[in-house]
Design a protein around this motif. Structure first.
Motif, PDB file in Angstrom:
ATOM      1  N   SER A  28     -16.441  -2.982 -26.560  1.00  0.00           N
ATOM      2  CA  SER A  28     -17.424  -3.830 -25.916  1.00  0.00           C
ATOM      3  C   SER A  28     -18.424  -4.256 -26.991  1.00  0.00           C
ATOM      4  CB  SER A  28     -18.118  -3.080 -24.770  1.00  0.00           C
ATOM      5  OG  SER A  28     -18.973  -3.946 -24.046  1.00  0.00           O
ATOM      6  N   PHE A  29     -19.524  -4.847 -26.596  1.00  0.00           N
ATOM      7  CA  PHE A  29     -20.530  -5.211 -27.594  1.00  0.00           C
ATOM      8  C   PHE A  29     -21.928  -4.959 -27.041  1.00  0.00           C
ATOM      9  CE2 PHE A  29     -19.414  -9.119 -25.323  1.00  0.00           C
ATOM     10  CZ  PHE A  29     -20.648  -9.638 -24.970  1.00  0.00           C
ATOM     11  N   LEU A  30     -22.839  -4.748 -27.966  1.00  0.00           N
ATOM     12  CA  LEU A  30     -24.217  -4.379 -27.661  1.00  0.00           C
ATOM     13  C   LEU A  30     -25.151  -5.441 -28.215  1.00  0.00           C
ATOM     14  CD1 LEU A  30     -25.841  -1.734 -26.617  1.00  0.00           C
ATOM     15  CD2 LEU A  30     -26.168  -1.296 -29.052  1.00  0.00           C
ATOM     16  N   LEU A  31     -26.136  -5.848 -27.429  1.00  0.00           N
ATOM     17  CA  LEU A  31     -27.103  -6.833 -27.902  1.00  0.00           C
ATOM     18  C   LEU A  31     -28.373  -6.715 -27.073  1.00  0.00           C
ATOM     19  CD1 LEU A  31     -26.064 -10.391 -26.658  1.00  0.00           C
ATOM     20  CD2 LEU A  31     -25.296  -8.266 -25.626  1.00  0.00           C
ATOM     21  N   ARG A  52     -15.635 -14.686 -42.098  1.00  0.00           N
ATOM     22  CA  ARG A  52     -16.248 -15.821 -42.773  1.00  0.00           C
ATOM     23  C   ARG A  52     -17.724 -15.572 -43.064  1.00  0.00           C
ATOM     24  NH1 ARG A  52     -14.549 -19.150 -39.488  1.00  0.00           N
ATOM     25  NH2 ARG A  52     -16.343 -19.274 -38.094  1.00  0.00           N
ATOM     26  N   GLY A  53     -18.422 -14.953 -42.124  1.00  0.00           N
ATOM     27  CA  GLY A  53     -19.847 -14.681 -42.325  1.00  0.00           C
ATOM     28  C   GLY A  53     -20.126 -13.339 -42.951  1.00  0.00           C
ATOM     29  N   ASN A  54     -19.071 -12.538 -43.179  1.00  0.00           N
ATOM     30  CA  ASN A  54     -19.227 -11.190 -43.742  1.00  0.00           C
ATOM     31  C   ASN A  54     -20.296 -10.412 -42.966  1.00  0.00           C
ATOM     32  OD1 ASN A  54     -18.710  -9.036 -45.454  1.00  0.00           O
ATOM     33  ND2 ASN A  54     -20.188  -9.717 -46.999  1.00  0.00           N
ATOM     34  N   THR A  55     -20.114 -10.355 -41.658  1.00  0.00           N
ATOM     35  CA  THR A  55     -21.087  -9.693 -40.791  1.00  0.00           C
ATOM     36  C   THR A  55     -20.671  -8.269 -40.427  1.00  0.00           C
ATOM     37  OG1 THR A  55     -19.996 -10.754 -38.894  1.00  0.00           O
ATOM     38  CG2 THR A  55     -21.962 -11.839 -39.796  1.00  0.00           C
ATOM     39  N   PHE A  56     -19.765  -7.690 -41.178  1.00  0.00           N
ATOM     40  CA  PHE A  56     -19.377  -6.304 -40.940  1.00  0.00           C
ATOM     41  C   PHE A  56     -20.518  -5.375 -41.345  1.00  0.00           C
ATOM     42  CE2 PHE A  56     -15.332  -8.508 -41.870  1.00  0.00           C
ATOM     43  CZ  PHE A  56     -14.709  -8.320 -40.653  1.00  0.00           C
ATOM     44  N   VAL A  57     -20.577  -4.204 -40.695  1.00  0.00           N
ATOM     45  CA  VAL A  57     -21.595  -3.210 -41.025  1.00  0.00           C
ATOM     46  C   VAL A  57     -20.909  -1.950 -41.523  1.00  0.00           C
ATOM     47  CG1 VAL A  57     -23.284  -4.120 -39.399  1.00  0.00           C
ATOM     48  CG2 VAL A  57     -21.654  -2.391 -38.632  1.00  0.00           C
ATOM     49  N   ALA A  58     -21.662  -1.118 -42.241  1.00  0.00           N
ATOM     50  CA  ALA A  58     -21.082   0.084 -42.831  1.00  0.00           C
ATOM     51  C   ALA A  58     -20.970   1.220 -41.819  1.00  0.00           C
ATOM     52  CB  ALA A  58     -21.913   0.532 -44.026  1.00  0.00           C
ATOM     53  N   THR A  59     -21.936   1.336 -40.910  1.00  0.00           N
ATOM     54  CA  THR A  59     -21.961   2.431 -39.944  1.00  0.00           C
ATOM     55  C   THR A  59     -22.358   1.922 -38.569  1.00  0.00           C
ATOM     56  OG1 THR A  59     -24.282   2.956 -40.398  1.00  0.00           O
ATOM     57  CG2 THR A  59     -22.615   4.086 -41.736  1.00  0.00           C
ATOM     58  N   ILE A  60     -22.143   2.761 -37.573  1.00  0.00           N
ATOM     59  CA  ILE A  60     -22.558   2.430 -36.212  1.00  0.00           C
ATOM     60  C   ILE A  60     -24.071   2.316 -36.139  1.00  0.00           C
ATOM     61  CG2 ILE A  60     -22.653   3.318 -33.848  1.00  0.00           C
ATOM     62  CD1 ILE A  60     -19.902   4.532 -34.291  1.00  0.00           C
ATOM     63  N   GLU A 107     -26.151   1.353 -38.397  1.00  0.00           N
ATOM     64  CA  GLU A 107     -26.589   0.069 -38.942  1.00  0.00           C
ATOM     65  C   GLU A 107     -26.385  -1.050 -37.922  1.00  0.00           C
ATOM     66  OE1 GLU A 107     -25.464  -3.114 -42.499  1.00  0.00           O
ATOM     67  OE2 GLU A 107     -24.659  -1.058 -42.580  1.00  0.00           O
ATOM     68  N   GLY A 108     -25.253  -1.011 -37.215  1.00  0.00           N
ATOM     69  CA  GLY A 108     -24.990  -2.031 -36.202  1.00  0.00           C
ATOM     70  C   GLY A 108     -25.988  -1.983 -35.066  1.00  0.00           C
ATOM     71  N   ILE A 109     -26.359  -0.781 -34.622  1.00  0.00           N
ATOM     72  CA  ILE A 109     -27.334  -0.635 -33.540  1.00  0.00           C
ATOM     73  C   ILE A 109     -28.705  -1.119 -33.992  1.00  0.00           C
ATOM     74  CG2 ILE A 109     -28.551   1.053 -32.108  1.00  0.00           C
ATOM     75  CD1 ILE A 109     -25.931   2.678 -32.065  1.00  0.00           C
ATOM     76  N   THR A 110     -29.071  -0.799 -35.223  1.00  0.00           N
ATOM     77  CA  THR A 110     -30.368  -1.235 -35.756  1.00  0.00           C
ATOM     78  C   THR A 110     -30.448  -2.756 -35.825  1.00  0.00           C
ATOM     79  OG1 THR A 110     -30.568   0.789 -37.066  1.00  0.00           O
ATOM     80  CG2 THR A 110     -31.934  -1.083 -37.729  1.00  0.00           C
ATOM     81  N   ARG A 111     -29.374  -3.398 -36.284  1.00  0.00           N
ATOM     82  CA  ARG A 111     -29.366  -4.855 -36.368  1.00  0.00           C
ATOM     83  C   ARG A 111     -29.426  -5.481 -34.975  1.00  0.00           C
ATOM     84  NH1 ARG A 111     -25.284  -7.625 -40.470  1.00  0.00           N
ATOM     85  NH2 ARG A 111     -26.481  -9.374 -39.610  1.00  0.00           N
ATOM     86  N   ALA A 112     -28.797  -4.841 -33.990  1.00  0.00           N
ATOM     87  CA  ALA A 112     -28.861  -5.360 -32.622  1.00  0.00           C
ATOM     88  C   ALA A 112     -30.281  -5.262 -32.075  1.00  0.00           C
ATOM     89  CB  ALA A 112     -27.895  -4.591 -31.726  1.00  0.00           C
ATOM     90  N   GLN A 113     -30.991  -4.189 -32.417  1.00  0.00           N
ATOM     91  CA  GLN A 113     -32.381  -4.040 -31.983  1.00  0.00           C
ATOM     92  C   GLN A 113     -33.281  -5.111 -32.597  1.00  0.00           C
ATOM     93  OE1 GLN A 113     -32.522   0.443 -32.842  1.00  0.00           O
ATOM     94  NE2 GLN A 113     -34.070   0.185 -31.262  1.00  0.00           N
ATOM     95  N   LEU A 137     -31.905  -2.903 -25.293  1.00  0.00           N
ATOM     96  CA  LEU A 137     -30.488  -3.170 -25.521  1.00  0.00           C
ATOM     97  C   LEU A 137     -29.679  -3.017 -24.245  1.00  0.00           C
ATOM     98  CD1 LEU A 137     -29.923  -1.248 -28.891  1.00  0.00           C
ATOM     99  CD2 LEU A 137     -30.383  -3.678 -28.581  1.00  0.00           C
ATOM    100  N   THR A 138     -28.579  -3.732 -24.183  1.00  0.00           N
ATOM    101  CA  THR A 138     -27.654  -3.606 -23.072  1.00  0.00           C
ATOM    102  C   THR A 138     -26.230  -3.770 -23.578  1.00  0.00           C
ATOM    103  OG1 THR A 138     -27.087  -4.426 -20.860  1.00  0.00           O
ATOM    104  CG2 THR A 138     -27.714  -6.076 -22.496  1.00  0.00           C
ATOM    105  N   ARG A 139     -25.300  -3.142 -22.870  1.00  0.00           N
ATOM    106  CA  ARG A 139     -23.885  -3.261 -23.231  1.00  0.00           C
ATOM    107  C   ARG A 139     -23.199  -4.221 -22.281  1.00  0.00           C
ATOM    108  NH1 ARG A 139     -19.081  -1.320 -21.532  1.00  0.00           N
ATOM    109  NH2 ARG A 139     -19.948   0.170 -20.055  1.00  0.00           N
ATOM    110  N   SER A 140     -22.329  -5.051 -22.835  1.00  0.00           N
ATOM    111  CA  SER A 140     -21.552  -5.967 -22.010  1.00  0.00           C
ATOM    112  C   SER A 140     -20.659  -5.176 -21.061  1.00  0.00           C
ATOM    113  CB  SER A 140     -20.698  -6.868 -22.898  1.00  0.00           C
ATOM    114  OG  SER A 140     -19.749  -7.579 -22.132  1.00  0.00           O
ATOM    115  N   GLU A 141     -20.505  -5.692 -19.847  1.00  0.00           N
ATOM    116  CA  GLU A 141     -19.664  -5.008 -18.868  1.00  0.00           C
ATOM    117  C   GLU A 141     -18.179  -5.153 -19.187  1.00  0.00           C
ATOM    118  OE1 GLU A 141     -20.627  -6.347 -14.997  1.00  0.00           O
ATOM    119  OE2 GLU A 141     -22.706  -5.627 -15.052  1.00  0.00           O
ATOM    120  N   GLU A 142     -17.817  -6.130 -19.999  1.00  0.00           N
ATOM    121  CA  GLU A 142     -16.398  -6.349 -20.318  1.00  0.00           C
ATOM    122  C   GLU A 142     -15.900  -5.282 -21.283  1.00  0.00           C
ATOM    123  OE1 GLU A 142     -13.441  -9.970 -21.713  1.00  0.00           O
ATOM    124  OE2 GLU A 142     -15.506  -9.947 -22.427  1.00  0.00           O
TER     125      GLU A 142
END
Length: 460
Positions: A123-126, A287-295, A297-303, A326-331
């Motif tokens: 899923s995804f978090l944003l 293309r955008g090189n938007t990968f993160v090194a750790t979970i 880091e991904g949560i921090t960027r979402a915040q 933050l919220t998680r997508s239901e899908e």
């Protein structure tokens, strides 16, 4: 005969303990990830540590847990060698790998894995304000609900205070006049005019009335400044947001960036998928090189905003439970499971599988999930309420108003007391009696008292 009996006893003992593992101390590798394995001083704690403890109690083995050296789950490099926990299990450096290890076909080829102890999906978090469009009254959003209640209370108290000061202060109260300027209705109308920066006459004439009026004007002007500044900020921010509910929405927009952990199973899913939506998502991340090194880091960027972190739902649920913005997508897509890894043909796998099923049937896995996935976020708090100004932000402004109102009332009382002393001296009566008469004229409708005072003055 004795030898035969000894053999029978040994066979009976083995049959009666089918789930007992090897007597040697097991070496277990794991990886630091909240809340599966975390440090508490020199000890480790978390979901996986509790799971290991419960399995050891059921199967009767001793163990020693260590953290994987390279802090990776396990992936095959160009030379064919495996890194992380999978590599340690394959090389015999660990008997088991207990962690949120995703069961994949590639891993099953090099290690044996037990039945899953947890099911999840991608899923995804944003941020909540990006996940969906808010159905609220936009003009109320700059202030929180507590702030609006505080403004209403301040308005009511100020109106009453203006009325009281107008009645108490001798310069405002004129019993000879046909009607008083500052009735209760006019008091509220007067402060409403100040709040809208329009003004409404007549204005107070006494020092106390002018003080209360000035403090309310300052309060109103600063309140409007904060309101319009925050309103402008929120509207400017909202213009950059789009409504995103699922992966298809995510793939059809370019406003919000998104990414996942580099080299993880989530990235592999999107990379190898034949679904056009998922392929488009991977191409955008590459293309955008938007990968993160750790979970983390991904949560921090979402915040921080303007970023959606793609990961496994159980990890995202933990973040959404801790951070109210933050919220998680239901899908959920790419349903997957976490399991324990062991060397190929390990005799431990069968017994561990049975033990995990027993823990699941007994509700102990659900208990562990509830224990380590607490929801500390207050329900109903959303991104708008997080951005809205609250009472704590403007506490000084309310204190200034309260101090001004109290000081205005005090000065009005002193003015009345001064007049009462003069009347007492002229009429040769006590100050308290004169003060009581003055208060009766003002707050008991005072018509008869006022007529009596005029008659007394005429006789004099």
């Amino acid at each position: 005969m004795e030898g035969y009996l000894a053999v029978c006893l040994c066979v009976t003992a083995l049959i009666s303990a089918p789930h007992t593992t090897s007597a040697k101390e097991l070496s277990i590798t794991t990886i630091k990830e909240d809340p599966y394995t975390m440090s508490r001083g020199s000890e480790l704690e978390g979901y996986c540590i509790d799971l290991i403890s419960k399995l050891s109690q059921k199967l009767g083995f001793t163990y020693k847990v260590h953290l994987v050296k390279d802090q990776r789950y396990g992936a095959r490099d160009a030379s064919g060698s495996w890194s992380g926990m999978i590599g340690e299990v394959m090389r015999g450096e660990a008997d088991l790998a207990v962690a949120p290890l995703t069961v994949t076909a590639t891993r099953e080829q090099v290690v044996d894995m037990t039945t899953p102890f947890m099911q999840t999906g991608l899923s995804f978090l944003l941020r909540k304000d990006m996940a969906h469009e808010e159905l609220n009254l936009g003009f109320l959003s700059p202030f929180s609900m507590e702030m609006w209640i505080g403004v209403l209370v301040a308005f009511l108290l100020t109106g009453i205070c203006v009325f009281l000061v107008a009645r108490i202060s001798p310069r405002e109260w004129e019993p000879e006049s046909e009607g008083q300027s500052f009735t209760l209705v006019h008091s509220f109308w007067y402060i409403t005019g100040a709040l809208t920066l329009q003004g409404a006459g007549p204005h107070p004439k006494s020092v106390s009335g002018r003080l209360v009026s000035a403090v309310w004007w300052v309060f109103a002007v600063l309140l409007l400044v904060f309101y319009f500044a925050n309103f402008s900020h929120m509207q400017h921010a909202d213009n950059k947001h789009v409504s995103i509910k699922n992966f298809e929405d995510l793939s059809h927009q370019d406003v919000i960036k998104y990414g996942t952990v580099e080299g993880g199973s989530s990235m592999s899913f999107f990379k190898n998928s034949n679904n056009p939506v998922f392929r488009r998502i991977y191409q955008h991340m590459e293309r955008g090189n938007t990968f993160v090194a750790t979970i983390e880091e991904g949560i921090t960027r979402a915040q921080e905003g303007n970023f959606a972190f793609i990961g496994e739902a159980v990890s995202l649920d933990l973040a959404a439970g801790r951070y109210c913005t933050l919220t998680r997508s239901e899908e959920l897509v790419a349903m997957r499971a976490y399991a324990i890894a062991a060397p190929v043909d390990s005799p431990l796998v069968k017994n561990l599988t049975v033990a995990i099923l027993q823990l699941s049937e007994g509700g102990e896995l659900t208990y562990l999930r509830d224990k380590w996935w607490p929801n500390n976020c207050r329900e109903g708090q959303d991104a708008h309420s997080a951005n809205a100004l609250g009472l704590q932000n403007l506490l000084g402004l309310f204190l200034l108003l309260g101090l001004g109102l109290a000081l205005g009332l005090l000065i009005a009382l002193l003015e009345l007391l001064s007049k009462a002393r003069s009347l007492a001296k002229d009429g040769k009566k006590s100050c308290c009696s004169a003060l009581s008469t003055e208060l009766a004229q003002r707050f008991r409708g005072g018509a008869e008292s006022a007529d009596q005072e005029i008659a007394d003055k005429s006789k004099a």
